[in-house]
Design a protein around this motif. Structure first.
Motif, PDB file in Angstrom:
ATOM      1  N   ALA A  31      -9.828   3.203  -1.328  1.00  0.00           N
ATOM      2  CA  ALA A  31      -9.504   2.280  -0.811  1.00  0.00           C
ATOM      3  C   ALA A  31     -10.394   1.269  -0.140  1.00  0.00           C
ATOM      4  N   MET A  36      -9.889  -2.459  -0.171  1.00  0.00           N
ATOM      5  CA  MET A  36      -9.063  -3.213   1.032  1.00  0.00           C
ATOM      6  C   MET A  36     -10.000  -4.343   0.978  1.00  0.00           C
ATOM      7  N   VAL A  67      -5.938   0.646  -3.210  1.00  0.00           N
ATOM      8  CA  VAL A  67      -5.831   1.535  -1.843  1.00  0.00           C
ATOM      9  C   VAL A  67      -4.969   2.463  -1.894  1.00  0.00           C
ATOM     10  N   GLY A  68      -3.417   2.145  -2.611  1.00  0.00           N
ATOM     11  CA  GLY A  68      -3.048   3.471  -2.314  1.00  0.00           C
ATOM     12  C   GLY A  68      -3.252   4.701  -3.345  1.00  0.00           C
ATOM     13  N   LEU A 104      -4.563  -3.850  -3.677  1.00  0.00           N
ATOM     14  CA  LEU A 104      -3.254  -3.144  -3.314  1.00  0.00           C
ATOM     15  C   LEU A 104      -3.247  -2.111  -3.925  1.00  0.00           C
ATOM     16  N   CYS A 105      -2.746  -1.987  -4.915  1.00  0.00           N
ATOM     17  CA  CYS A 105      -2.149  -1.202  -5.978  1.00  0.00           C
ATOM     18  C   CYS A 105      -3.920   0.317  -6.126  1.00  0.00           C
ATOM     19  N   VAL A 159       0.855  -1.324   0.378  1.00  0.00           N
ATOM     20  CA  VAL A 159       0.090  -0.165   0.149  1.00  0.00           C
ATOM     21  C   VAL A 159       0.426   1.195   0.482  1.00  0.00           C
TER      22      VAL A 159
END
Length: 484
Positions: A212, A216, A200-201, A197-198, A130
């Motif tokens: 996000a 997640m 989320v960032g 996960l990408c 993240v």
């Protein structure tokens, strides 16, 4: 003589019931043997090597950490560029599966030390991924909301099934003597652990935490069902349980592992039920649309804009079906009522609200959506991007201010003619005014009177018309002008 011949004749032969039973049992035995040889996996399983290989993939340090960081960067670039091929390449080199398989296996064999190590490395994996994705999207100047990114913000029934059966395939491949590498690569692509996960960032970098949170949630769902599949396969293959010298400690760890497994299965089952219900709602809603709006024949310039249709399940509390039609032609109210009746015939659509945005009622909102779509689709072709964005933002702001200010002029003029016999003409326009501090748009009606009408009568009628129009249109800013 004849009697003796008949007496010596052999009686006709008949198949006995026992022979039929023997043949049937033989057939069942052959089928059972064939299926056993076809599907049996225990005899070709190397439990010791499988356990060692899974434990070896759990740690995240040194080379593995850098591989993860590089793969996250590659996946983020692919998602940003909306490139599926780049995302697939990133998933092939990603080492995300190790701790997840470790958690599933440790629960199945009561290995509390491996479970603790897997949880620690899983946390490190998520945080590192993240942070890497956040830094990329925060520092990179192009942060477009591509379809690849937005597709990772909400799970559905297909994501759950892909994660579960992908996890089954992965563990079965790892358990086989002579691991099938192609299966491992295929599962890494299919389960798609890295893109959420990408995302989320990305959501944190652009200040949209709901992106996000949704991404997640999708990642956790994938993780839970891959871990659940690992747990079930390890149990089925009867991997040896970890033994402890202290019998009291052994019983305690067995209880902890069992309770943890149950706690994982409960949200997994609940999530599966929720996404399954949502998929059934979507299926019935799409079927309802095919039988109603998609076959409706517009007589004039109206048309149904299917890519703006909204189907929102909202956990079953207040489902919404929102349709968008552009053009001046309105769908008759009796047709809309018929559609609402048809909607109630679907078991999962009874409580859903049906909204139809159409024609002049929401024309400015339609233009607003159209400008937004136009901006998203054509941004790659802009020559002067900053200037184009500024112009589009000004256009969108202008359209937004005018939403709800559409005047039903045809009806207003007919009512004015019926109520005020001295009127010979009526006009309408928006007038831009400023006091040099702010700019505003004012609706202006222009009234033309008969020549013989006295000024006092004009003034009295003008006040009445102004009061009536303000109430009729719920707009206190409008003004009336007299036209000679």
């Amino acid at each position: 003589m004849e009697e003796n011949q008949f007496a010596g004749a052999t009686p006709p032969q008949h198949d006995s019931g026992e022979d039929v039973k023997k043949d049937f049992k033989g057939l069942l035995g052959s089928v059972r043997k064939f299926l056993s040889e076809l599907l049996e996996i225990r005899t070709n399983t190397d439990a010791v090597a499988t356990k060692e290989s899974i434990i070896a993939d759990i740690p995240f340090k040194g080379h593995t950490s850098w591989i993860l960081i590089c793969s996250i960067f590659i996946a983020s670039i692919g998602l940003n560029a909306n490139s599926t091929a780049v995302v697939i390449g990133a998933m092939l080199i990603s080492p995300l599966m190790g701790p997840i398989l470790g958690m599933g296996m440790s629960l199945a064999i009561n290995d509390i030390d491996t479970l603790r190590r897997s949880l620690k490395n899983f946390t490190v994996m998520v945080v590192l991924s993240v942070i890497t994705a956040f830094l990329f999207f925060y520092l990179f100047p192009l942060r477009d909301e591509s379809s690849e990114l937005l597709a990772r913000t909400k799970p559905d029934i297909r994501d759950v099934l892909i994660a579960f059966f992908g996890g089954l395939a992965l563990v079965i491949a790892r358990a086989k003597k002579g691991t099938i590498a192609s299966v491992i690569f295929g599962v890494a692509i299919a389960t798609a652990l890295m893109p959420p996960l990408c995302t989320v960032g990305f959501g944190l970098a652009i200040g949209k935490p709901w992106y996000a949170a949704g991404a997640m949630y999708l990642f956790i769902i994938n993780t839970i069902f891959i871990g659940l599949a690992t747990f079930l396969v390890i149990k089925f293959l009867r991997f040896p349980m970890v033994r402890y010298a202290n019998s009291q400690r052994r019983r305690f760890i067995a209880r902890v592992a069992s309770i943890t497994g149950i706690l994982v299965m409960i949200p997994a089952g609940f999530t599966f039920y929720q996404v399954f219900q949502e998929s059934l709602f979507t299926k019935q809603a799409q079927e309802f649309l095919r039988e109603t709006i998609e076959v409706y024949q517009f007589n004039g310039a109206g048309r149904y804009v299917d890519n703006l249709t909204k189907l929102e399940y909202n956990d079953g509390e207040a489902p919404l079906i929102e349709l968008v039609c552009m053009g001046d032609e309105l769908i008759p109210e009796n047709v809309v009522n018929t559609w609402r009746t048809q909607k109630s015939q679907y078991s999962r659509l009874k409580d859903a609200e049906l909204h139809i945005i159409q024609g002049g009622k929401d024309d400015s909102q339609e233009k607003f959506n159209y400008v937004s779509e136009l901006y998203e689709k054509n941004k790659a072709e802009l020559l002067n991007k900053d200037e184009q964005i500024r112009l589009l933002e000004e256009e969108v702001a202008s359209l937004t201010r005018n939403v709800g200010k559409q005047i039903p002029f045809r009806e207003i003029s007919a009512e004015a003619k019926a109520n005020y016999e001295n009127i010979t003409g009526l006009g309408f326009s928006y007038q831009i005014r400023t006091d040099f501090n702010k700019l505003d748009t004012i609706p202006v009606f222009e009234v033309q009177w008969k020549n013989a009408v006295a000024n006092s009568q004009k003034e009295a009628d003008t006040k009445k018309i102004l009061t009536w129009l303000k109430l009729r249109l719920q707009d206190s800013t409008l003004v009336i002008k007299e036209v000679e």
